[in-house]
Design a protein around this motif. Structure first.
Motif, PDB file in Angstrom:
ATOM      1  N   CYS A   1     -12.289   4.832   3.091  1.00 32.96           N
ATOM      2  CA  CYS A   1     -11.002   4.868   3.516  1.00 32.96           C
ATOM      3  C   CYS A   1     -11.230   4.380   5.145  1.00 32.96           C
ATOM      4  O   CYS A   1     -11.915   4.869   5.878  1.00 32.96           O
ATOM      5  CB  CYS A   1     -10.347   6.027   3.481  1.00 32.96           C
ATOM      6  SG  CYS A   1      -8.732   6.242   4.306  1.00 32.96           S
ATOM      7  N   TYR A   2     -10.465   3.271   5.342  1.00 29.83           N
ATOM      8  CA  TYR A   2     -10.512   2.670   7.029  1.00 29.83           C
ATOM      9  C   TYR A   2      -9.289   3.165   7.851  1.00 29.83           C
ATOM     10  O   TYR A   2      -9.092   2.885   8.933  1.00 29.83           O
ATOM     11  CB  TYR A   2     -10.541   1.100   6.627  1.00 29.83           C
ATOM     12  CG  TYR A   2     -11.731   0.660   6.376  1.00 29.83           C
ATOM     13  CD1 TYR A   2     -12.908   0.415   6.838  1.00 29.83           C
ATOM     14  CD2 TYR A   2     -11.881   0.049   4.982  1.00 29.83           C
ATOM     15  CE1 TYR A   2     -13.857  -0.225   6.348  1.00 29.83           C
ATOM     16  CE2 TYR A   2     -12.823  -0.377   4.063  1.00 29.83           C
ATOM     17  CZ  TYR A   2     -14.088  -0.580   5.041  1.00 29.83           C
ATOM     18  OH  TYR A   2     -14.804  -0.928   4.360  1.00 29.83           O
ATOM     19  N   ALA A   3      -8.642   4.217   7.419  1.00 27.92           N
ATOM     20  CA  ALA A   3      -7.458   5.096   8.094  1.00 27.92           C
ATOM     21  C   ALA A   3      -6.729   3.836   8.409  1.00 27.92           C
ATOM     22  O   ALA A   3      -6.302   3.578   9.853  1.00 27.92           O
ATOM     23  CB  ALA A   3      -8.163   5.716   9.305  1.00 27.92           C
ATOM     24  N   CYS A   4      -6.142   2.874   7.567  1.00 26.64           N
ATOM     25  CA  CYS A   4      -5.167   1.925   7.819  1.00 26.64           C
ATOM     26  C   CYS A   4      -3.876   2.426   8.417  1.00 26.64           C
ATOM     27  O   CYS A   4      -3.062   1.632   9.130  1.00 26.64           O
ATOM     28  CB  CYS A   4      -4.834   1.076   6.883  1.00 26.64           C
ATOM     29  SG  CYS A   4      -3.991   1.835   5.633  1.00 26.64           S
TER      30      CYS A   4
ATOM     31  N   ARG B   1       0.801  -1.175  -0.048  1.00 26.56           N
ATOM     32  CA  ARG B   1       0.028   0.032   0.029  1.00 26.56           C
ATOM     33  C   ARG B   1       0.944   1.356   0.053  1.00 26.56           C
ATOM     34  O   ARG B   1       2.192   1.083   0.478  1.00 26.56           O
ATOM     35  CB  ARG B   1      -0.845  -0.071   1.267  1.00 26.56           C
ATOM     36  CG  ARG B   1      -1.861  -0.916   1.155  1.00 26.56           C
ATOM     37  CD  ARG B   1      -2.669  -0.955   2.417  1.00 26.56           C
ATOM     38  NE  ARG B   1      -3.839  -2.256   2.357  1.00 26.56           N
ATOM     39  CZ  ARG B   1      -5.017  -1.953   3.056  1.00 26.56           C
ATOM     40  NH1 ARG B   1      -5.332  -1.028   3.626  1.00 26.56           N
ATOM     41  NH2 ARG B   1      -5.857  -2.797   2.974  1.00 26.56           N
TER      42      ARG B   1
ATOM     43  N   CYS C   1     -10.965  -0.331  -0.129  1.00 21.20           N
ATOM     44  CA  CYS C   1     -10.905   1.030   0.736  1.00 21.20           C
ATOM     45  C   CYS C   1     -10.629   2.160  -0.553  1.00 21.20           C
ATOM     46  O   CYS C   1     -10.697   3.476   0.099  1.00 21.20           O
ATOM     47  CB  CYS C   1      -9.755   0.985   1.552  1.00 21.20           C
ATOM     48  SG  CYS C   1      -8.178   0.814   0.773  1.00 21.20           S
TER      49      CYS C   1
ATOM     50  N   ILE D   1      -1.657   4.436   6.413  1.00 25.34           N
ATOM     51  CA  ILE D   1      -0.870   4.772   5.261  1.00 25.34           C
ATOM     52  C   ILE D   1      -0.865   6.203   5.134  1.00 25.34           C
ATOM     53  O   ILE D   1       0.171   6.927   4.835  1.00 25.34           O
ATOM     54  CB  ILE D   1      -1.217   4.056   3.831  1.00 25.34           C
ATOM     55  CG1 ILE D   1      -0.822   2.646   3.905  1.00 25.34           C
ATOM     56  CG2 ILE D   1      -0.869   4.727   2.787  1.00 25.34           C
ATOM     57  CD1 ILE D   1       0.653   2.339   3.914  1.00 25.34           C
ATOM     58  N   LEU D   2      -1.993   7.103   5.195  1.00 23.04           N
ATOM     59  CA  LEU D   2      -1.924   8.352   5.082  1.00 23.04           C
ATOM     60  C   LEU D   2      -1.359   9.067   5.944  1.00 23.04           C
ATOM     61  O   LEU D   2      -0.385  10.089   5.493  1.00 23.04           O
ATOM     62  CB  LEU D   2      -3.314   8.937   4.813  1.00 23.04           C
ATOM     63  CG  LEU D   2      -4.105   8.808   3.591  1.00 23.04           C
ATOM     64  CD1 LEU D   2      -5.448   9.487   3.446  1.00 23.04           C
ATOM     65  CD2 LEU D   2      -3.029   9.702   2.478  1.00 23.04           C
TER      66      LEU D   2
ATOM     67  N   LYS E   1      -4.649   6.241  -5.327  1.00 23.23           N
ATOM     68  CA  LYS E   1      -5.972   5.878  -4.638  1.00 23.23           C
ATOM     69  C   LYS E   1      -6.232   6.084  -3.134  1.00 23.23           C
ATOM     70  O   LYS E   1      -7.525   5.684  -2.816  1.00 23.23           O
ATOM     71  CB  LYS E   1      -6.326   4.504  -5.164  1.00 23.23           C
ATOM     72  CG  LYS E   1      -6.195   4.243  -6.640  1.00 23.23           C
ATOM     73  CD  LYS E   1      -6.963   4.979  -7.289  1.00 23.23           C
ATOM     74  CE  LYS E   1      -6.354   5.542  -8.466  1.00 23.23           C
ATOM     75  NZ  LYS E   1      -7.282   6.264  -9.329  1.00 23.23           N
ATOM     76  N   CYS E   2      -5.533   6.775  -2.331  1.00 22.87           N
ATOM     77  CA  CYS E   2      -5.914   7.213  -1.150  1.00 22.87           C
ATOM     78  C   CYS E   2      -6.197   8.475  -1.138  1.00 22.87           C
ATOM     79  O   CYS E   2      -6.100   9.205  -2.213  1.00 22.87           O
ATOM     80  CB  CYS E   2      -4.695   7.289  -0.456  1.00 22.87           C
ATOM     81  SG  CYS E   2      -3.690   5.571   0.058  1.00 22.87           S
ATOM     82  N   PRO E   3      -7.326   9.000  -0.217  1.00 24.34           N
ATOM     83  CA  PRO E   3      -7.892  10.359  -0.361  1.00 24.34           C
ATOM     84  C   PRO E   3      -6.803  11.313  -0.423  1.00 24.34           C
ATOM     85  O   PRO E   3      -5.594  11.006   0.073  1.00 24.34           O
ATOM     86  CB  PRO E   3      -8.686  10.564   0.962  1.00 24.34           C
ATOM     87  CG  PRO E   3      -8.802   9.160   1.403  1.00 24.34           C
ATOM     88  CD  PRO E   3      -7.786   8.303   0.910  1.00 24.34           C
TER      89      PRO E   3
HETATM   90  S1  SF4 Z   1      -5.196   5.237   3.768  1.00 20.61           S
HETATM   91 FE1  SF4 Z   1      -5.352   4.459   1.866  1.00 20.61          FE
HETATM   92  S2  SF4 Z   1      -4.724   2.283   1.837  1.00 20.61           S
HETATM   93 FE2  SF4 Z   1      -5.441   2.865   3.839  1.00 20.61          FE
HETATM   94  S3  SF4 Z   1      -7.286   2.378   4.105  1.00 20.61           S
HETATM   95 FE3  SF4 Z   1      -7.291   4.668   3.320  1.00 20.61          FE
HETATM   96  S4  SF4 Z   1      -7.427   4.473   1.300  1.00 20.61           S
HETATM   97 FE4  SF4 Z   1      -7.198   2.284   1.825  1.00 20.61          FE
END
Ligand code: SF4
Length: 649
Positions: free
Chosen positions: A601-604, A289, A597, A606-607, A623-625
Motif C-alpha cells: 500500500c502506497y497510502a494514496c 479506487r 498496491c 483512499i484509506l 483490496k486495500c488493507p
Molecule cells: S489505500 Fe488502497 S488504493 Fe491506495 S495505495 Fe493503498 S491499497 Fe492502493
C-alpha cells in the motif's frame, strides 16, 4: 401547442410519418424486451436517463443499465431512456416539431422530474446541449425554473465538471447506486414542500457525492491561471468528496434486448471495480479506487439470471484489469464448465500481458478466429517505466508466441504516442515491436498471422499523476504518425490512429475550467455535435468558438504547469491525495515504478478518506488493507490534512 410538453399520443402520431423516412428506425421506437413501462397517472418521481450519443452506443452503457434497473425497482419511481437522434432523425424531428422523448412511453423530456445524463467522455458535451435544445429545456441552469426538470449528470467526465458547470444543475461525482436513490428522495420531499428551485439545489448539495456548481464562484490570477473556488452558500461543501459504495450491489440482470445491432450485444457483468496497477496515464484507474470485488457465486448467479432474462449469446466479464480479479481462475473454470456446449461467447477484456492471460482465454474456449488484444501502451521498456506499466519486451514476445501458437491468427496491440518525454526513437520502437510480434506469428503460422496496431494519442487527464504534463501539438502528432505510417507498410499489419484534432478537443475539455462553458456553447451554436464521430467533428467550429470567447486553446493543452499549480478540478476529491499524484509524477521523471498496491500500500489517500467504511466492511472483497474501528477513527482525525491540496486550504 406547447411542443416541449406535447402529449405522448401526438409524439407517437408524428413519429409514424417520420420513422419510415430515416435510417435505422429501430433506434427510436422502444418496445424492447425488458423495458419497464409504468403508469404515468400515479404520483411517481419520473426520471429519464439520457445517453447523449446514438442508441447503438448508449445501449451498451453499463452504468445507465444499473441505475435504470435500480430505480424501476422502487414503487414510487419510474425510469425511462432517451438517446440522441442521428442527423437525419434530428432534422425530421425539428421539422415536425417533435421534442426529444423517452423510448418507453414517448413522453417529452420536459415532462420528467429528473433528467440524468451519462457523460463517460468529454466529446459528448455538445450533444448534451443539443439534447436539451431538442427537448425545449433552457440550456443554462440559471434559466431553469420550478417548471423545468432537474438536470443532473454523472460518469467519468464529471470528475472535472467545470467545463459543463453552466448547463448542469447537479453533478454526481463517483458511483451512482446509492446517491441516485437519495437524489430521488430529496426531489420527492421538495415537490411535497413546494419550495424554490434553489432550495432543491441546496438540499442536493448536502448529499455526499453531489456537486452543485451554482453554489460556487471561480477566481483566476491575472495570467489566467485558476486561483480558487469560492463557496457562495453554506450548503456547499469544499472539497466535494466522491461517492463510493462499500460493497458492489447485486449486478443488474434484466438487460434490455435491442432489436437492432448495437456495439456490444452481450450481457455485461462487472466482476470488480477499481484497479491497483497505478498506470500513470489512466484516469479510470485513479478515480475508481478502491478495488472491490464480487464473489464467483454472485457472478455465476447473475449470469444464469441474465441469460434467462435476455437470451443473449455473449457475456462480457468486465473490469479495468480482468486478470487481476482475485478469483479469476476459479471463475473461468466454473464458467467454462457450466456453459460448455451452450454456444456462449465469453469475453474477458483488459487482460495483462502474460501467458497466464492466454491460458485464461484458452480455458474459455473463445473463437480462435477473432483477435487477441494486448495493450502495452508503449514500445520501449524506458517508456513503459515512465507510464508505470512495466512489462519486458521479452515477456510481450513470449505472450505473443503463446497467442499465435494456440490458434489466434490476429493480435491487436494498443499503443499511445505523446507520453511525457517520448522521443521519435520511442515512436519508431512501436513499429519495430509490431514487426517483431508479427514475425513470431509468421514463425508459427506463416502468412496467416496478422497484426492490428491501434495507436491513439495520449491526453493528460485530471486526477492522474500526468495531470501536470503538456499535450503534443498537432505538428508533433503528425510527425510521429508519419513515422508509423512509413514504417508499418506491411499487408499483414493494419494500422489505425486517432486524428490529431480529435485529440486536441479531448485535451481542451479534459483539463478545462469554467470559462470553457462559453466555448462549448459557442461551438454548439456553430453546429458542433457528435464530436466523437470523425465525419461530424468540426475543428473550425471549435476554433471559431475559442476566438469568439477570447481564449487561447493552447493554454489548456501545451502550457507547462507548475507542480504547485491549483487546478480547476482540485475541489473534487477522488480520495487519492494530490500530494500522492505529484510524488508519482516526480517518480515517473526518474523512471521509478510502483508495484501493484495490493502487494504494497502506497497510502494514496483512499484509506483515510474511506476508513470508516472499510472498517465496517472487513474481509477481502476490498483490496486495500483492513483497518480497525480504532485506526479508522485516528485516520478520520487525520483526514482534513490528507485531502487534496485545494485553493481554499
Ligand atoms: S489505500 Fe488502497 S488504493 Fe491506495 S495505495 Fe493503498 S491499497 Fe492502493
Amino acid at each position: 401547442m406547447n411542443t416541449q410538453l406535447m402529449p405522448p399520443e401526438e409524439i407517437q402520431r408524428r413519429l409514424e410519418s417520420i420513422l419510415p423516412k430515416v435510417q435505422k428506425p429501430g433506434r427510436y421506437t422502444g418496445g424492447e424486451i425488458n423495458q419497464v413501462v409504468k403508469d404515468w397517472q400515479t404520483d411517481l418521481t419520473k426520471v429519464v436517463f439520457v445517453f447523449p450519443d446514438l442508441y447503438d452506443i448508449g445501449m451498451s452503457n453499463l452504468g445507465l443499465a444499473i441505475l435504470y434497473e435500480l430505480l424501476n425497482q422502487r414503487s414510487d419511481t419510474l425510469a425511462e431512456r432517451a438517446y440522441m437522434p442521428w442527423i437525419d432523425m434530428e432534422e425530421a424531428m425539428r421539422e415536425a416539431r417533435v421534442p426529444l422523448y423517452s423510448l418507453e412511453t414517448k413522453h417529452p423530456l420536459a415532462a420528467f422530474d429528473i433528467i440524468g445524463f451519462s457523460i463517460p467522455y468529454e466529446t459528448l458535451f455538445t450533444n448534451l446541449l443539443n439534447a436539451l435544445d431538442l427537448a425545449g429545456i433552457p440550456l443554462f441552469s440559471k434559466e431553469r425554473t420550478v417548471e423545468h426538470p432537474l438536470v443532473i449528470a454523472g460518469g467519468h467526465a464529471a470528475f472535472n465538471p467545470e467545463p459543463m458547470h453552466s448547463f448542469i444543475d447537479a453533478f454526481v461525482i463517483g458511483e451512482g447506486e446509492e446517491v441516485i436513490q437519495e437524489i430521488v428522495n430529496v426531489h420527492k420531499d421538495w415537490r411535497s414542500q413546494g419550495t424554490s428551485r434553489l432550495d432543491l439545489l441546496r438540499a442536493l448539495s448536502r448529499l455526499t457525492g453531489v456537486y452543485v456548481p451554482r453554489l460556487y464562484d471561480a477566481h483566476y490570477e491575472n495570467d489566467g491561471i485558476f486561483s480558487h473556488l469560492e463557496k457562495l452558500d453554506e450548503a456547499a461543501s469544499l472539497p466535494v468528496l466522491k461517492r463510493i459504495v462499500p460493497a458492489l450491489p447485486p449486478p443488474p440482470t434484466h438487460f434490455i434486448v435491442p432489436y437492432i445491432e448495437t456495439i456490444h450485444n452481450r450481457i455485461p457483468i462487472e466482476v470488480m471495480r477499481g484497479c491497483t496497477r497505478g498506470c500513470r496515464f489512466c484516469h479510470a484507474g485513479m478515480i475508481t479506487r478502491p478495488v472491490r470485488e464480487r464473489s464467483v457465486d454472485e457472478i455465476v448467479e447473475a449470469i444464469d439470471q441474465a441469460l434467462k432474462n435476455t437470451g443473449f449469446e455473449e457475456i462480457g466479464l468486465l473490469s479495468l484489469s480482468s486478470s487481476d480479479y482475485t478469483h479469476i481462475l476459479d471463475l473461468v473454470k466454473v464458467v467454462s464448465e457450466r456453459y460448455a456446449g451452450k454456444h456462449l461467447g465469453i469475453s474477458l477484456p483488459s487482460l495483462r500481458i502474460e501467458t497466464f492471460s492466454v491460458e485464461l482465454m484458452d480455458a474459455l474456449k473463445e473463437s480462435r478466429h477473432g483477435g487477441f488484444t494486448l495493450a502495452p501502451e508503449a514500445a520501449t521498456e524506458r517508456m513503459r517505466e515512465i507510464i508505470n506499466k512495466p512489462v519486458s519486451t521479452a515477456q510481450l514476445l513470449e505472450t505473443a508466441r503463446a497467442i499465435y501458437s494456440r490458434g489466434w491468427t490476429t493480435i491487436k496491440l494498443y499503443f499511445m504516442i505523446g507520453h511525457p518525454s517520448e522521443t521519435l526513437e520511442d515512436v519508431q520502437a512501436i513499429a519495430d515491436l509490431c514487426k517483431a510480434v508479427l514475425a513470431e506469428g509468421r514463425k508459427i503460422m506463416g502468412r496467416r498471422a496478422r497484426l492490428n496496431a491501434g495507436v491513439s494519442t495520449f491526453v493528460p487527464k485530471p486526477h492522474t499523476p500526468f495531470q501536470w504534463v503538456s499535450c503534443d501539438s498537432v505538428e508533433q502528432i503528425h510527425a510521429k504518425q508519419d513515422i508509423l505510417r512509413h514504417a508499418l507498410r506491411d499487408r499483414d499489419i493494419k494500422l489505425t490512429w486517432t486524428h490529431p484534432e480529435d485529440t486536441l478537443l479531448e485535451a481542451w475539455l479534459s483539463r478545462g475550467d469554467r470559462r470553457m462553458s462559453d466555448v462549448i456553447y459557442q461551438a454548439w451554436k456553430r453546429g458542433a455535435k457528435f464530436d466523437a464521430w470523425q465525419e461530424h467533428f468540426s475543428y473550425s467550429a471549435w476554433m471559431e468558438a475559442f476566438a469568439h470567447v477570447g481564449l487561447n486553446p493552447e493554454f489548456y493543452t501545451h502550457r507547462p504547469r507548475r507542480i504547485d499549480e491549483i487546478f480547476p478540478w482540485d475541489h473534487i476529491s477522488t480520495g487519492v491525495r494530490k500530494k500522492y499524484l505529484a510524488q508519482d509524477y516526480l517518480n515517473s521523471l526518474q523512471g521509478e515504478t510502483r508495484i501493484d498496491c495490493r502487494e504494497q500500500c502506497y497510502a494514496c489517500g483512499i484509506l483515510p478518506t474511506f476508513a470508516e467504511m472499510r472498517s465496517l466492511h472487513p474481509g477481502d472483497s476490498w483490496k486495500c488493507p483492513e483497518v480497525t474501528p480504532k485506526s479508522s477513527r485516528r485516520a478520520q482525525r487525520l483526514q482534513p490534512h490528507d485531502l487534496p491540496i485545494i485553493g481554499n486550504e
